[in-house]
Design an enzyme around this catalytic site. Structure first.
Site: not given
Ligand code: DGL
Length: 261
Positions: A16-17, A48-49, A79-81, A190-192
Site C-alpha cells: 500500500d502507499s 498516492y491519491g 491500495c485502490n489508487t 480507499c484502504t485507509h
Molecule cells: N490507501 C490508498 C487507497 O486505497 C490510497 C491512499 C493514498 O492517497 O496514498 O487508495
C-alpha cells in the site's frame, strides 16, 4: 517479462502507499492464517491519491519488484489508487505470479436493497480513473451512485489520528450533504478509510450500510493461490514482516497497532 521461482512457503506480499493496506492484511490473515506475509507501506511517497497516474505507476512497479526479489509468491496491491494506476501493467510484467488488486466494493453496496443511494468515498485519483468509470457504468442503472473524492482523509490514518476532534470536524465538513441517513450505503474505496469507519458511520447516520473491499480481495488472493497450487502447507500460524520506505520505527509500530485493533 521476469520469471521467479514460486514456492508454497514463500510469503504473500501486501503493498500500500502507507498503513491503510493493513485493513486488507487483517482479512488475509483471517482467511489464510498459516501464510507468511511481507507488508510494505510506501509512506515516504504517500499520499498516492493526489499524484499523477504515471508517478503512482512507477512507484508501484518499483515496490512490487523489490517484493518479488524478496521471494514473494504473490502480490496483493492493497491500495485502490495503485491498483487503478498499475495492476494491469504489473500483470503483463509478471504473468506467472498471482497479482490481485483492490477496487471499491460497489457491487455489494448496490445490491444491498432495490435502487439504493450509494456514496463512494475514495482518493481523487481512484475516482478520476477509467477503472472506476467502468465500474460505475456496470451499476449505474441499479443505483444512484455518488462518487466523493476525499483528499486529506488518508493523512489522519497515516498519522495514527483515529479518534480526534479534527478528524470528526473534517468528516462533518466533507460529508455535510450526506449526513443523517441521506444515503443508503457508503463504500470505503480507499484502504485507509476502514480505520475511520466508526467516525464515518457517526457522521453519515446509523442506518447507512458501510462496505469495503478487504474481504473480497483476500478471498480472491486465496482463490488465485489455490489455482496455482501455491497455498502454504504449514499447520502453524505464519509470520508477518513489516517494512516501510520511511526508516524510523513509528510507521511499523502504527502498522502493528492497526492490525490489532
Ligand atoms: N490507501 C490508498 C487507497 O486505497 C490510497 C491512499 C493514498 O492517497 O496514498 O487508495
Amino acid at each position: 517479462m521476469v520469471k521467479y521461482q514460486l514456492e508454497n512457503n514463500n510469503p504473500i506480499a501486501v503493498f500500500d502507499s502507507g498503513v491503510g493496506g493493513i485493513s486488507v492484511l487483517r482479512e488475509l490473515i483471517r482467511i489464510m492464517p498459516n501464510e507468511n506475509y511481507i507488508y510494505f507501506g510506501d509512506s515516504r511517497n504517500a499520499p498516492y491519491g493526489i499524484k499523477k497516474k504515471e508517478e503512482v505507476r512507477e512507484l508501484t512497479i518499483n515496490c512490487a519488484q523489490k517484493l518479488f526479489e524478496q521471494g514473494a509468491k504473490g502480490l496483493v496491491v492493497a491500495c485502490n489508487t495503485a491498483t487503478s494506476a498499475a495492476v494491469r501493467v504489473l500483470r503483463e510484467m509478471y504473468p506467472d505470479i498471482p497479482i490481485v488488486g483492490i477496487e471499491p466494493a460497489l457491487k455489494p453496496a448496490v445490491l444491498c436493497m432495490p435502487h439504493p443511494r450509494v456514496l463512494v468515498m475514495a482518493t481523487p485519483m481512484t475516482i478520476r480513473e477509467e477503472k472506476f468509470k467502468h465500474l460505475m457504468e456496470q451499476y449505474e442503472e441499479q443505483a444512484e451512485i455518488i462518487p466523493l473524492p476525499c483528499p486529506g482523509l488518508m493523512d489522519f490514518i497515516e498519522r495514527g489520528d483515529l479518534k480526534g476532534e479534527d478528524l470528526h470536524k473534517y468528516l462533518e465538513d466533507l460529508l455535510y450533504s450526506y449526513s443523517n441517513n441521506q444515503v443508503d450505503a457508503a463504500v470505503l474505496g480507499c484502504t485507509h478509510y476502514p480505520f475511520a469507519r466508526l467516525q464515518i458511520q457517526q457522521v453519515l447516520g446509523d442506518k447507512v450500510k458501510i462496505f469495503d473491499g478487504g474481504e473480497g480481495t483476500a478471498r480472491e488472493m486465496k482463490r488465485r493461490l489455490a489455482e496455482k497450487d501455491l497455498l502454504s502447507m504449514r499447520q502453524e500460524k505464519g509470520d508477518i514482516l513489516f517494512e516501510n520506505s520511511l526508516t524510523d520505527d513509528k510507521k511499523i509500530e502504527l502498522c502493528k497497532y492497526l492490525l490489532n485493533i
